[in-house]
Design an enzyme around this catalytic site. Structure first.
Site, PDB file in Angstrom:
ATOM      1  N   ASP A   1      -7.035  -1.417  -4.538  1.00 49.00           N
ATOM      2  CA  ASP A   1      -8.087  -1.024  -3.597  1.00 49.00           C
ATOM      3  C   ASP A   1      -9.015   0.027  -4.214  1.00 49.00           C
ATOM      4  OD1 ASP A   1      -6.839  -2.685  -1.730  1.00 49.00           O
ATOM      5  OD2 ASP A   1      -5.726  -1.046  -0.815  1.00 49.00           O
TER       6      ASP A   1
ATOM      7  N   ASP B   1       0.862  -1.181   0.000  1.00 49.74           N
ATOM      8  CA  ASP B   1       0.000   0.000   0.000  1.00 49.74           C
ATOM      9  C   ASP B   1       0.894   1.226   0.000  1.00 49.74           C
ATOM     10  OD1 ASP B   1      -2.368  -1.449   0.061  1.00 49.74           O
ATOM     11  OD2 ASP B   1      -2.518  -1.415   2.241  1.00 49.74           O
TER      12      ASP B   1
END
Length: 175
Positions: free
Chosen positions: A138, A122
């Site tokens: 995401d 991330d």
């Protein structure tokens, strides 16, 4: 299978590959440029790039549950494939194809990370609201799920989704 439907499935496959590649390329550059380095502000006090190895789900839930996430991902991909092949070859379902392919791409992108690395890379952080750090996969899933809810709740009528029924009578009516 009719020509329009074959073309739609082919375009789905191409889009799936491209979207998954984009996700993986952005993660590759995140590792290369952000790992073990301070966050890079994009918009001061609003948005920054900040490397994180996420071993859980959204908001850091269910840490170190790799096999659970892989199982859920495979089930989701199976359902999406089932639906993509059941969708009638009509123009009104083009948006549904796009949204389902985006969800599948996001699931595959994060599954690749979990298989390769045991965590998901991330790197996008909205610091203005202290939002959890996320990635391109995401974004695919979140944006397309919102679109899917809007499509199902406000655009499609009940008959538009009868192709998902297991009774042949309803399916024949929309063919």
């Amino acid at each position: 299978m009719k020509k329009r439907k074959r073309i739609a499935i082919l375009l789905d496959a191409v889009a799936l590959i491209i979207l998954t590649a984009i996700d993986q390329i952005t993660k590759y550059y995140a590792v290369l440029k952000l790992k073990n380095k301070p966050a890079i502000p994009i918009i001061n006090d609003v948005l920054e790039l900040n490397y994180l190895e996420n071993r859980g789900a959204a908001f850091g839930l269910l840490q170190n549950q790799k096999f659970f996430f892989l199982f859920v991902g495979i089930v989701i991909l199976g359902v999406i494939l089932f639906v993509l092949f059941k969708i009638p070859g009509k123009k009104k379902y083009d948006c549904l194809h796009v949204l389902l392919v985006m969800i599948a791409s996001g699931a595959i992108g994060n599954m690749i990370d979990r298989i390769r690395l045991d965590y998901v890379v991330d790197f996008i952080s909205i610091v203005l609201i202290n939002f959890p750090i996320f990635n391109v996969a995401d974004m695919y899933v979140t944006i397309s799920m919102i679109g899917l809810f809007v499509l199902i709740l406000f655009i499609y009528k009940e008959d538009d989704l009868s192709f998902l029924s297991f009774t042949q009578k309803k399916y024949r009516e929309i063919k």
